[in-house]
Motif scaffolding. Structure first.
Motif, PDB file in Angstrom:
ATOM      1  N   GLN A  38      34.871  36.278  45.561  1.00 33.17           N
ATOM      2  CA  GLN A  38      34.158  35.013  45.371  1.00 33.17           C
ATOM      3  C   GLN A  38      33.148  35.087  44.213  1.00 33.17           C
ATOM      4  OE1 GLN A  38      34.041  36.304  48.937  1.00 33.17           O
ATOM      5  NE2 GLN A  38      36.128  35.478  48.882  1.00 33.17           N
ATOM      6  N   LEU A  39      33.588  35.691  43.116  1.00 33.41           N
ATOM      7  CA  LEU A  39      32.718  35.812  41.940  1.00 33.41           C
ATOM      8  C   LEU A  39      32.956  34.663  40.976  1.00 33.41           C
ATOM      9  CD1 LEU A  39      33.248  39.604  41.085  1.00 33.41           C
ATOM     10  CD2 LEU A  39      31.315  38.623  42.315  1.00 33.41           C
ATOM     11  N   PHE A  40      31.902  34.280  40.257  1.00 35.71           N
ATOM     12  CA  PHE A  40      32.042  33.311  39.168  1.00 35.71           C
ATOM     13  C   PHE A  40      30.916  33.567  38.180  1.00 35.71           C
ATOM     14  CE2 PHE A  40      31.981  28.814  37.446  1.00 35.71           C
ATOM     15  CZ  PHE A  40      33.253  28.879  36.882  1.00 35.71           C
ATOM     16  N   HIS A  41      31.278  33.663  36.900  1.00 35.99           N
ATOM     17  CA  HIS A  41      30.306  33.965  35.841  1.00 35.99           C
ATOM     18  C   HIS A  41      29.651  35.333  36.043  1.00 35.99           C
ATOM     19  CE1 HIS A  41      29.648  29.366  34.992  1.00 35.99           C
ATOM     20  NE2 HIS A  41      30.788  29.832  34.489  1.00 35.99           N
ATOM     21  N   ARG A  42      30.413  36.284  36.548  1.00 40.45           N
ATOM     22  CA  ARG A  42      29.893  37.627  36.792  1.00 40.45           C
ATOM     23  C   ARG A  42      30.734  38.658  36.038  1.00 40.45           C
ATOM     24  NH1 ARG A  42      25.387  38.363  37.361  1.00 40.45           N
ATOM     25  NH2 ARG A  42      25.737  40.379  38.362  1.00 40.45           N
ATOM     26  N   PRO A  43      30.155  39.829  35.751  1.00 42.07           N
ATOM     27  CA  PRO A  43      30.917  40.873  35.058  1.00 42.07           C
ATOM     28  C   PRO A  43      31.914  41.570  35.978  1.00 42.07           C
ATOM     29  CG  PRO A  43      28.706  41.678  35.584  1.00 42.07           C
ATOM     30  CD  PRO A  43      28.742  40.224  35.963  1.00 42.07           C
ATOM     31  N   VAL A  44      33.092  41.814  35.465  1.00 46.95           N
ATOM     32  CA  VAL A  44      34.105  42.617  36.146  1.00 46.95           C
ATOM     33  C   VAL A  44      34.597  43.649  35.133  1.00 46.95           C
ATOM     34  CG1 VAL A  44      36.332  42.673  37.322  1.00 46.95           C
ATOM     35  CG2 VAL A  44      34.811  40.698  37.625  1.00 46.95           C
ATOM     36  N   CYS A  45      34.437  44.926  35.453  1.00 43.71           N
ATOM     37  CA  CYS A  45      34.902  45.987  34.548  1.00 43.71           C
ATOM     38  C   CYS A  45      36.340  46.362  34.883  1.00 43.71           C
ATOM     39  CB  CYS A  45      34.028  47.228  34.689  1.00 43.71           C
ATOM     40  SG  CYS A  45      32.305  46.995  34.225  1.00 43.71           S
ATOM     41  N   PHE A  46      37.030  46.907  33.897  1.00 40.46           N
ATOM     42  CA  PHE A  46      38.313  47.536  34.218  1.00 40.46           C
ATOM     43  C   PHE A  46      38.337  48.938  33.634  1.00 40.46           C
ATOM     44  CE2 PHE A  46      39.234  44.995  30.391  1.00 40.46           C
ATOM     45  CZ  PHE A  46      39.864  45.907  29.554  1.00 40.46           C
ATOM     46  N   TYR A  47      38.810  49.871  34.460  1.00 36.43           N
ATOM     47  CA  TYR A  47      38.868  51.295  34.122  1.00 36.43           C
ATOM     48  C   TYR A  47      40.333  51.706  34.144  1.00 36.43           C
ATOM     49  CZ  TYR A  47      37.784  56.336  34.378  1.00 36.43           C
ATOM     50  OH  TYR A  47      37.685  57.686  34.137  1.00 36.43           O
ATOM     51  N   LEU A  48      40.953  51.679  32.960  1.00 40.07           N
ATOM     52  CA  LEU A  48      42.392  51.912  32.845  1.00 40.07           C
ATOM     53  C   LEU A  48      42.692  52.677  31.564  1.00 40.07           C
ATOM     54  CD1 LEU A  48      43.510  48.244  33.632  1.00 40.07           C
ATOM     55  CD2 LEU A  48      43.848  50.197  35.177  1.00 40.07           C
TER      56      LEU A  48
END
Length: 512
Positions: free
Chosen positions: A58-68
């Motif tokens: 339920q995030l909006f306008h928030r940071p999401v990192c990806f580690y790939l």
């Protein structure tokens, strides 16, 4: 989307992928060392990721990192995070642990997307609580209607990504860029360099480096194909050129260090890439000695010298090479990109217009970042009120780069403000010394740093020439007071994570 009259009316970069997936569903979008993926499947993966984020966090306008690992999955992650109405930060699996922890601390422990192979390692990062895997997102059903409810709420000034740059300090700063800035930039790129569905990119830039923005979003907009060149090939230039020839790569946008490596190891005459027609570069100064080697091998190619820091969405000035240059000349930076204004300010914040008079390069326009994430002090120092405008609020970005206009009205890079020194009463630009040394036979790469403790200019270089011979050659090219007090020959020039010469590490070597 794009109206019938061709006018761009977009508010989210996800519209690029929607469009290309509709027009070129079965065309290959990305090829990496593990797989290839079509535009239709790229969009499908992105929507699954978006759906998972919406359902579980339920995030909006928030940071999401990806580690790939660097792969097509990174683009799926970027687009999935964007579809969900959030913004992304790439974290490379080869980044040092301390840097990762600093990034996560700055972002206040964001959600992290990874894969099963890296899940356990990610859970060991400092303060991380919310982690999810690509495999889990792909297995769950995609609620596309829920995704587009979020997409409808996105506006073009919303944040798209936060990229962390170290600059000359070594401390990561999170540069905040919005959808509108990337759209504005990519529309200019595609039009200026005539990119379309027949373009085949050979990607070199890491995805946490802003140079990758051109490759990724030009591909998404036009339906082009992007090959993610395996990093190992850059250590074997002939194999690199063979890879490009085999895959019909016709467009590259690399850091100059990568182009210089191929030239310095004499690979250019040994393997010709028949398809190669556009050679663009950005990120550091491109020496004309190595550029001239490329131009001799590919005389009909388009060469573009692009300039810009991460804080202005990758590029704010460009020069399409249109004439010959001597090896010891500086290559112009050209002129401002469309919808961007560049101007120079002197030490007293007065406008500089006269040819050959240096000033700090300042930028205003849609390209500007929103500042540095959770760092108001650094933001306030670099993103300032335009000192030439006293009538209303207008933010400009002070790049810290010293430049000048030549007699043609083209911008020419001199050096960073912090690379300008005073020695024995003389004001010296270290970049001028580096340009001269780049033209010396037997020098492949060089970098000058100032030893503050010993008050001495030190030149690190690679090549066959002896220190004494280099000093003698420079005496015929620059004044005596600019001759480095010490020369250190290296077997290999150290590069930072972005593939540029690591000035921070070289400075540290002075204390060893």
């Amino acid at each position: 989307m794009i109206s019938q009259d061709g006018e761009v009316k977009m508010k989210s970069v996800t519209e690029y992928l929607d469009h290309s997936a509709a027009v070129y569903p079965d065309k290959i979008a990305i090829v990496d060392q593990y797989r290839s993926i079509t535009f239709k499947d790229l969009r499908k993966e992105a929507l699954h990721i978006a759906s998972y984020i919406i359902r579980h966090f339920q995030l909006f306008h928030r940071p999401v990192c990806f580690y790939l690992d660097k792969s097509a999955s990174c683009i799926s992650a970027m687009m999935g995070i964007a579809y969900s109405g959030n913004f992304y930060t790439p974290i490379d699996t080869k980044m040092p642990q301390a840097r990762i922890e600093k990034i996560l601390e700055t972002l206040e422990n964001p959600v992290i997307l990874t894969d099963k192979a890296h899940q356990e390692k990610v859970r060991n990062f400092m303060g991380v609580t919310d982690v999810f895997c690509l495999e889990d997102a792909f297995q769950e059903p995609c609620e596309e209607s829920a995704v587009y409810e979020k997409v409808d709420k996105i506006i073009d000034t919303d944040v798209l990504y936060v990229l962390f740059t170290s600059g000359s300090t070594g401390t990561p700063k999170g540069v905040i860029i919005g959808h509108r800035s990337v759209i504005d930039y990519i529309e200019w790129v595609v039009e200026t360099f005539h990119m379309d569905a027949d373009t085949v990119f050979g990607n070199q830039a890491p995805f946490y480096f802003d140079n990758s923005i051109l490759d990724i979003y030009s591909m998404l907009k036009t339906g082009a194909t992007m090959y993610i060149i395996p990093q190992m090939y850059f250590a074997f230039p002939i194999k690199l050129l063979e890879y490009m020839q085999k895959n019909l790569i016709n467009t590259i946008f690399w850091v100059p260090s990568a182009l210089c490596l191929v030239a310095n190891l004499r690979a250019l005459p040994k393997r010709h890439v028949d398809s190669l027609s556009k050679i663009l570069f950005c990120g550091e100064v491109m020496p004309n000695k190595q550029l001239n080697q490329w131009r001799r091998e590919y005389p009909d190619a388009l060469y573009g010298n692009l300039y810009g820091p991460t804080e202005i969405t990758d590029v704010c000035a460009a020069y399409i090479v249109d004439r010959n240059f001597r090896d010891d000349e500086a290559l112009p930076m050209g002129k401002a990109c469309r919808n961007t204004e560049i101007f120079l300010l002197d030490e007293n914040d007065r406008l500089v217009n006269a040819p050959e008079k240096e000033g700090e390069l300042c930028v205003r326009g849609t390209c500007l970042a929103y500042g540095y994430y959770n760092n108001p002090e650094k933001t306030k120092a670099a993103f300032v009120q335009n000192p030439l405008n006293h009538s209303y609020s207008e933010t400009i970005y002070r790049t810290g780069d010293l430049v000048k206009y030549n007699e043609r009205g083209e911008l020419v890079y001199i050096c960073r403000k912090d690379y300008q020194i005073k020695l024995m009463g003389h004001r010296i630009e270290l970049g001028e010394i580096e340009t001269a040394a780049s033209a010396v036979a037997g020098v492949t790469q060089n970098c000058c740093v100032f030893d503050d403790r010993r008050q001495k200019i030190v030149m690190f270089y690679t090549g066959s020439i002896e220190e004494k011979g280099l000093s003698t050659s420079l005496k015929g090219m620059i004044p005596d007071y600019m001759i480095p007090g010490k020369f250190i020959r290296l077997k290999i020039m150290p590069l930072n994570l972005n593939g540029k010469m690591d000035r921070v590490l070289l400075k540290q070597k002075l204390e060893e």
